[in-house]
Every structure is written in structure tokens, then in C-alpha cells.
Design an enzyme around this catalytic site. Structure first.
Site, mmCIF file in Angstrom:
data_model
loop_
_atom_site.group_PDB
_atom_site.id
_atom_site.type_symbol
_atom_site.label_atom_id
_atom_site.label_comp_id
_atom_site.label_asym_id
_atom_site.label_seq_id
_atom_site.Cartn_x
_atom_site.Cartn_y
_atom_site.Cartn_z
ATOM 1 N N ARG A 86 7.201 8.995 -9.130
ATOM 2 C CA ARG A 86 8.222 9.354 -7.807
ATOM 3 C C ARG A 86 9.159 8.558 -7.389
ATOM 4 O O ARG A 86 9.916 9.613 -6.634
ATOM 5 C CB ARG A 86 7.066 10.457 -7.102
ATOM 6 C CG ARG A 86 6.519 8.479 -6.238
ATOM 7 C CD ARG A 86 5.921 9.211 -4.852
ATOM 8 N NE ARG A 86 5.110 10.345 -5.387
ATOM 9 C CZ ARG A 86 3.709 10.237 -5.438
ATOM 10 N NH1 ARG A 86 2.776 8.854 -4.405
ATOM 11 N NH2 ARG A 86 2.105 10.935 -5.805
ATOM 12 N N HIS A 102 1.219 -3.946 2.965
ATOM 13 C CA HIS A 102 0.029 -2.064 3.121
ATOM 14 C C HIS A 102 1.065 -2.614 4.430
ATOM 15 O O HIS A 102 -0.280 -2.910 5.592
ATOM 16 C CB HIS A 102 -0.921 -1.500 3.048
ATOM 17 C CG HIS A 102 -0.628 -0.143 2.887
ATOM 18 N ND1 HIS A 102 -0.227 -0.093 1.367
ATOM 19 C CD2 HIS A 102 -0.590 0.575 3.492
ATOM 20 C CE1 HIS A 102 0.416 1.557 1.981
ATOM 21 N NE2 HIS A 102 -0.646 2.309 3.058
HETATM 22 N N1 PXP Z 1 1.079 -3.586 -1.599
HETATM 23 C C1 PXP Z 1 0.821 -2.730 -2.110
HETATM 24 C C2 PXP Z 1 -0.582 -3.233 -3.171
HETATM 25 C C3 PXP Z 1 1.060 -1.464 -1.855
HETATM 26 O O1 PXP Z 1 0.633 -0.268 -2.807
HETATM 27 C C4 PXP Z 1 2.558 -0.932 -1.553
HETATM 28 C C5 PXP Z 1 2.848 -0.165 -0.910
HETATM 29 O O2 PXP Z 1 3.071 0.453 -2.143
HETATM 30 C C6 PXP Z 1 2.495 -1.690 -0.409
HETATM 31 C C7 PXP Z 1 1.776 -3.522 -0.477
HETATM 32 C C8 PXP Z 1 3.934 -1.884 0.351
HETATM 33 O O3 PXP Z 1 3.596 -1.356 1.303
HETATM 34 P P1 PXP Z 1 4.318 -0.901 2.478
HETATM 35 O O4 PXP Z 1 5.639 -0.193 1.916
HETATM 36 O O5 PXP Z 1 3.677 0.065 3.491
HETATM 37 O O6 PXP Z 1 5.168 -1.999 3.222
#
Ligand code: PXP
Length: 242
Positions: free
Chosen positions: A51, A190
Site C-alpha cells: 500500500r 510507534h
Molecule cells: N515501528 C514499527 C514496528 C512500526 O510498524 C511502525 C509503523 O509503521 C513504526 C515503528 C513507526 O511508527 P510511527 O509511524 O507511528 O512513528
């Protein structure tokens, strides 16, 4: 306190590009800019439904990234084939359900452990450092060690949704301390932003943060270089005053 690495996730640059299915903005060019701004690594998630990041993006990142590439992917034969061919510095295994907008929960490391252990073993055999994206849960940390991972990435989503609830930060602190004590490298990510990153950045055992959406969002207003600088400053300040 030990230096904490900042890896920038450039998926959402590709999200904007895919809105028109064109060539711009190019996540590979964005990755280079993040590196110039001081990012210690580039993270990209090749989803099964493609996507945002496309196969061609990963091929180009594998040769153009001058820091290190952290490939996020599901533990499937297709993805393990791509990883063992391109040999990124690190693979972070994440759960994936097609209907999800983003990675909602950590890996369920107790479900189908044989498949996960096999995936980790194949990646390790190819010389790829393997990290598992899990909830900040002590049992999940223990299982990750048993599965042969070198690292765990602790899911900071619950913390970012309720950063004023001390339990969410305590869970991250406890899982970090426990994971490090059994020999795992500790990563986190995240939902982290300049505003909420400090308490997580201050956890001494966490050696790497993966941050994407807030950087790309902030870049709309201040540019990508400044957005990376702002995060780096917030992390450094938090560790200096911890
Ligand atoms: N770590 C992982 C394993 C993720 O899946 C994501 C989101 O794609 C992120 C970090 C980064 O999260 P964010 O985009 O919310 O900063």
C-alpha cells in the site's frame, strides 16, 4: 548514558506518492535527506498489499542507504525471500493483517512459534540482525529471546495513546530492563512525536527508536531536515537530563 539511535521510517512519503501512483515524492530521496539530517538508519515496511512502499523502493534503498536499512516485514516466505536476497542490516518482524491501517498490535509470539523461530533462523543464517516488534510484556520478551531474536522493538502505541497514564510508561521501563538483563537489544517505536518522546528516550536500555508518521507530518510545515533535527534534539535533551 549510551547514545540512542534514531531510525526514520519513510513509509508515509510513499503513502503520499501512492495517492497519485506517480513518482513523487520519492521515499528513497527522502531517506537520503533524513540521513543528511543525522538519522542513524532508515526504516521501511514492505507490506504484503504494497500500500505504500513498493518492491522497487526496497531494491533502491538496499543499495542507496549509507547508514543502515531496517526492513519491517511480516514473517512470510515471500518476505523472507526478499530479505535474504537484499540482506538489509536488520529485519524487524511485524504482524500484518490486510485490513489494518497501520501496525496495530505487537507480534503474538506465542502463536505459531515454530514458524517464527524458522523465520528468525533463516534471517540469522543470512547474517541479518533480527528484531521482533512486541508489546511491552515480560512473557513476550522471554519468548522473543527463546525464538532467537537479537532484539525486540517495544510497541509504544499504548504509551502514545495514553502518555499521561503512568502504567504505559512503566510497562516500557520494565520490559526494557528485563529484556536487556536477558541479553536482548531493546528498540522502541510507534506513535512517537517530539512532544511525547522524552520519557521513552530517557529509558537507558532503549538503544534505538523508530519514528515515522510524526516526522513526515511535521515535515509538511518545517521540512524533513528540521523535522529530524527536532526529534534528535528532543531525544538528546531527554537522555542528558535523565
Ligand atoms: N515501528 C514499527 C514496528 C512500526 O510498524 C511502525 C509503523 O509503521 C513504526 C515503528 C513507526 O511508527 P510511527 O509511524 O507511528 O512513528
Amino acid at each position: 548514558m549510551r547514545y540512542q539511535r534514531l531510525y526514520i521510517n519513510i513509509d508515509h512519503v510513499a503513502t503520499v506518492r501512492q495517492a497519485r501512483r506517480g513518482a513523487s515524492p520519492d521515499p528513497v530521496a527522502a531517506a537520503a535527506l533524513c540521513e543528511q539530517a543525522g538519522a542513524d538508519g532508515i526504516t521501511a515496511h514492505l507490506r504484503e498489499d504494497r500500500r505504500h512502499i513498493q518492491d522497487d523502493d526496497i531494491e533502491r534503498l538496499a543499495t542507496s542507504v549509507v547508514t543502515v536499512l531496517n526492513l519491517e516485514m511480516a514473517c512470510t516466505d515471500e518476505m523472507i525471500g526478499i530479505a535474504t536476497r537484499l540482506r538489509p542490516h536488520q529485519v524487524t518482524l511485524v504482524p500484518e493483517r490486510r485490513e489494518e491501517i497501520t501496525t496495530e498490535g505487537g507480534l503474538d509470539v506465542s502463536r505459531d512459534p515454530a514458524r517464527l523461530a524458522d523465520g528468525v533462523a533463516r534471517l540469522n543464517a543470512a547474517g541479518i540482525r533480527t528484531s521482533l516488534f512486541i508489546a511491552p510484556d515480560l512473557a513476550a520478551v522471554d519468548r522473543s529471546r527463546e525464538l532467537g531474536a537479537a532484539a525486540v522493538e517495544l510497541h509504544t502505541g499504548p504509551y502514545s495513546h495514553a502518555s499521561n497514564d503512568p502504567a504505559t510508561l512503566r510497562a516500557l521501563r520494565d520490559a526494557s530492563r528485563h529484556g536487556a538483563s536477558i541479553g536482548l537489544a531493546i528498540h522502541a517505536g510507534h506513535g512517537l512525536t517530539v512532544e511525547n518522546v522524552a520519557p521513552v528516550a530517557a529509558i537507558p536500555e532503549i538503544e534505538e527508536l523508530n519514528i515515522g508518521h510524526s516526522v513526515v507530518s511535521r515535515a509538511i510545515f518545517v521540512g524533513l531536515v528540521e523535522a529530524v533535527h527536532e526529534l534528535r534534539r528532543a531525544m538528546d535533551d531527554a537522555r542528558a537530563s535523565a
